[in-house]
Design a protein around this motif. Structure first.
Motif, short mmCIF file in Angstrom:
data_model
loop_
_atom_site.label_atom_id
_atom_site.label_comp_id
_atom_site.label_asym_id
_atom_site.label_seq_id
_atom_site.Cartn_x
_atom_site.Cartn_y
_atom_site.Cartn_z
N ALA A 227 -5.22 7.62 -5.15
CA ALA A 227 -4.45 7.48 -4.00
C ALA A 227 -5.07 6.71 -2.84
CB ALA A 227 -3.65 8.62 -3.81
N LEU A 228 -6.14 7.21 -2.64
CA LEU A 228 -6.97 6.68 -1.43
C LEU A 228 -7.43 5.36 -1.60
CD1 LEU A 228 -9.16 9.80 -0.41
CD2 LEU A 228 -7.33 8.77 0.76
N LEU B 113 0.70 7.34 -6.04
CA LEU B 113 -0.37 8.08 -6.54
C LEU B 113 -0.49 9.17 -5.89
CD1 LEU B 113 -2.49 4.69 -5.91
CD2 LEU B 113 -2.37 6.22 -8.28
N VAL B 114 -0.13 9.35 -4.80
CA VAL B 114 -0.10 10.82 -4.15
C VAL B 114 0.79 11.90 -4.69
CG1 VAL B 114 0.55 11.89 -1.87
CG2 VAL B 114 -0.66 9.81 -1.64
N GLY C 70 0.66 -1.40 0.22
CA GLY C 70 0.02 0.05 -0.11
C GLY C 70 0.84 1.32 0.17
N ALA C 71 2.08 1.34 0.69
CA ALA C 71 2.84 2.43 0.73
C ALA C 71 3.35 2.76 -0.39
CB ALA C 71 4.05 2.14 1.73
N THR D 25 -8.33 0.96 -7.43
CA THR D 25 -8.40 -0.16 -6.39
C THR D 25 -8.12 -1.62 -7.03
OG1 THR D 25 -9.58 1.23 -4.58
CG2 THR D 25 -9.47 -1.41 -4.49
N ASP E 17 2.09 1.69 -3.59
CA ASP E 17 0.93 2.51 -4.28
C ASP E 17 0.83 3.66 -3.97
OD1 ASP E 17 0.54 -0.29 -5.38
OD2 ASP E 17 -1.21 -0.54 -4.11
N ASN E 18 0.78 4.13 -2.80
CA ASN E 18 0.57 5.58 -2.43
C ASN E 18 1.68 6.42 -2.66
OD1 ASN E 18 -1.99 5.39 -1.42
ND2 ASN E 18 -1.69 6.46 0.39
N LEU F 245 -4.87 2.64 -0.94
CA LEU F 245 -4.34 2.69 0.65
C LEU F 245 -5.50 2.10 1.44
CD1 LEU F 245 -2.54 3.78 2.91
CD2 LEU F 245 -4.04 5.73 2.57
#
Length: 504
Positions: A452-453, A93-94, A86-87, A320, A89-90, A456
Motif C-alpha cells: 500500500a505504501l 491496498l490499504v 494513488g488514491a 510499485t 491504488d491505496n 502511494l
C-alpha cells in the motif's frame, strides 16, 4: 470394436493416488491465484487511458473550452490525476492489508474450499463493477474508491487459503522449488491481466475489468466443485513436515538430507526411518478442529517477525512496479498504452524465473534468508541501472526488465510461499497444522502494508521526477535486506556447526 483407453487416462491411472490429488491441488490453486492477480492488473494498464495525452489524438471533436483534457475520463482529467490514481491504488491496498490480518484467522476456522471460492466470486463481482463504471458513464471518485475498498477486502481470501491448501499437501522436501514454480501464478496472472486489459484499453476500457471479473468468478466455481483441502479427506497420506535436522533460530530448517520425495504416494513411513505416528497417519482428529493458533501465538514462532518486516519492504518495491511501471514506460519511453502494458509483462517474466531460482537455491543450501538477502543486495544497483539506461534501446529495456523482475520478485515469492509454509508448519507447533493460514496472513498482511505504501509514495514522489521514485525503491530494498541480517547470521552459524560436525 471398442477403442483403446485414451493415453491421457492411462497416464493418470499409472500415477499414484497421492500424486494425482497433489497435482490437482497444485493446478487448482495455481489457477485460483493466477485469476486473483489477473483481476488486479487492469488498473495499472487503464491509468494511461483515463488520463491520456489528448493533443496526440488530434483536434477536440466536442469543441470544449478545456481542450487539453477533452479525451480524459473525469474525475481523472485534472492536474492532480496522479494523486487520484494513488488514491485508487491505496483504496485497494490499504483495505487488502487490513483485511489480510483478519483473513488468516477466518481461514483457519472456515472450510478453505468455501472461503476461497466465495472470495473469488465476490472478487469477480467488484472487479466487474469497476469496469461497469465505463458503461454506466460514472464520473464520481467515490464510486471507484468504494469498489476498490470492497475488492481489496474480499481478495484477502485468496493467499492464506491457497498457501494453506498447498502446505497441507506438500511437506518440507523440495518445497522451495515446487512452490517457486507454483508461485509463478503471480507473474502469469499479471501477464495475462496486462494482455487482456490491453486488448480493450483503447476501445472500451470497461471490458478490461469486466472480462477478468468473469474469469475469476468462473475459476472460483470450478474450485468449489473440485478442490480437496486435506489429504486425509480422500484417504491419502499426509506429508512429512519435519525430519532429523539442525534447526536455525529463524525457524527455517537446515537439513543434512531431506528424506521426503514429494511425489511419492507411500506416506511418511516409507520415506523415513522414523515413525510417522506424530504426523497424522490416520485422519485428522475432530478434537483438533477448534485449536487454531492465536495471532500472538503465530507471532511467537521464530522467524515470523523478521520475514514479515522484510516482506513489507520487498513487496513495497514489487507493487510499485505492478501499479506504476506501465505509466513510467509511457512517460519515459513514450510508448502507447497498449505497448507499455505489453512491455511491462517482461518484469513478470523475470519474476517467474526469479521465484524458481530462489526456491531451487534455498532448497539446495537450506538458507531461505540468505537467498533472499543476496538477491535483494543485487537488486538495488540493478534498479539504479534500469532507471538510467533501461530506455536506451528496446533490447536493453527487455534485458533490464527481466533482470529487475527476477531480483525484485524472487525474494518476495520465496517469503510468501516456502518460508510461510515452513514457518506455518514449524516444529514448535507440535504437528498442529492449523497455523498455516494465520502465519501466511501475518506475513503477507505485513507485506501488504508495504504494498500500500509503495504506490502511494510513488504517486506523491513522481511529480518531483522518476529518479526520486527509484531512489525510494532502492532504499526499500536495502532495508529489506538489513531486516534479515539476524536470521542470515544464524543460518551461517548453523552451516558452520554442521560442517564442524561433518569434519569431526
Amino acid at each position: 470394436m471398442r477403442a483403446a483407453l485414451a493415453p491421457g487416462v492411462r497416464l493418470l491411472r499409472a500415477l499414484p493416488r497421492d500424486s494425482r490429488y497433489r497435482g490437482l491441488t497444485l493446478v487448482l490453486t495455481f489457477l485460483s491465484y493466477t485469476s486473483y492477480h489477473l483481476s488486479r492488473k487492469p488498473i495499472s494498464i487503464v491509468k494511461s487511458q483515463l488520463h491520456p495525452n489528448c493533443s496526440a489524438l488530434g483536434l477536440n471533436p466536442h469543441n470544449d473550452s478545456n481542450s487539453s483534457t477533452w479525451c480524459c475520463w473525469a474525475p481523472f482529467d485534472g492536474d492532480n490525476y496522479k494523486e487520484l490514481f494513488g488514491a485508487l491504488d491505496n483504496a485497494f491496498l490499504v483495505a487488502y492489508a487490513i483485511g489480510m490480518f483478519i483473513s488468516g484467522i477466518f481461514g483457519e476456522r472456515l472450510p478453505l474450499r468455501y472461503y476461497l471460492s466465495g472470495g473469488m466470486v465476490l472478487s469477480g463481482l467488484f472487479t466487474a463493477l469497476f469496469g461497469l463504471g465505463y458503461f454506466w458513464d460514472i464520473h464520481v471518485l467515490w464510486y471507484f474508491i468504494v469498489v476498490q475498498v470492497c475488492n481489496g477486502l474480499v481478495q484477502t481470501t485468496g493467499w492464506p487459503a491457497v498457501v494453506a491448501c498447498v502446505g497441507n499437501w506438500f511437506g518440507k522436501g523440495k518445497r522451495g522449488l515446487i512452490m517457486g514454480i507454483w508461485n509463478s501464478h503471480t507473474s502469469v496472472g499479471n501477464i495475462l491481466g496486462s494482455l487482456i486489459a490491453g486488448a480493450w484499453v483503447s476501445s472500451a476500457w470497461g471490458l478490461s475489468f469486466v472480462v477478468p471479473g468473469i474469469i475469476i468468478t468462473t475459476v472460483g466455481i470450478i474450485c468449489f466443485f473440485f478442490l480437496v483441502e486435506y489429504p486425509e479427506d480422500v484417504d491419502c497420506s499426509p506429508p512429512l513436515h519435519h525430519m532429523a535436522h539442525d534447526e536455525d533460530p529463524g525457524g527455517v530448517t537446515i537439513s543434512e538430507k531431506d528424506p521426503e520425495a514429494v511425489t511419492s504416494n507411500e506416506g511418511p513411513l516409507s520415506l523415513s526411518g522414523q515413525s510417522s505416528a506424530d504426523h497424522s497417519h490416520s485422519p485428522k482428529e475432530p478434537a483438533e478442529e477448534p485449536e487454531a493458533i492465536s495471532f500472538l501465538g503465530a507471532l511467537r514462532i521464530p522467524g515470523v517477525v523478521e520475514f514479515s518486516l522484510c516482506l513489507l519492504f520487498a513487496k513495497l518495491v514489487s507493487y510499485t512496479f505492478l501499479y506504476w511501471l506501465p505509466l513510467y514506460i509511457v512517460n519515459v519511453a513514450h510508448f502507447g498504452a497498449k505497448e507499455a502494458g505489453d512491455l511491462s509483462t517482461l518484469f513478470d517474466v523475470g519474476g517467474i524465473l526469479g521465484g524458481i531460482f530462489a526456491g531451487l537455491i534455498s532448497d539446495y543450501t537450506g538458507g531461505r534468508a540468505t537467498t533472499c538477502c543476496v538477491m535483494l543486495v543485487v537488486a538495488a544497483p540493478m534498479l539504479f541501472l534500469y532507471n538510467h539506461i533501461g530506455q536506451n534501446g528496446i533490447g536493453t529495456s527487455i534485458a533490464m526488465l527481466i533482470i529487475c523482475g527476477a531480483l525484485v520478485n524472487g525474494p518476495y515469492a520465496l517469503i510468501t510461499t516456502a518460508v510461510s509454509a515452513d514457518l506455518g508448519t514449524h516444529e514448535s507447533l507440535k504437528g498442529n497444522a492449523k497455523a498455516l493460514s494465520t502465519v501466511t496472513a501475518i506475513i503477507d498482511g505485513t507485506g501488504s502494508v508495504g504494498a500500500a505504501l509503495g504506490p502511494l509514495l510513488a504517486g506523491l514522489i513522481s511529480p518531483t521526477g522518476w529518479n526520486n521514485v527509484f531512489y525510494m525503491l532502492i532504499a526499500a530494498d536495502v532495508l529489506a535486506c538489513l531486516l534479515l541480517a539476524r536470521v542470515v547470521v544464524k543460518e551461517a552459524r548453523g552451516w558452520c556447526g554442521y560442517m564442524a560436525r561433518k569434519r569431526g
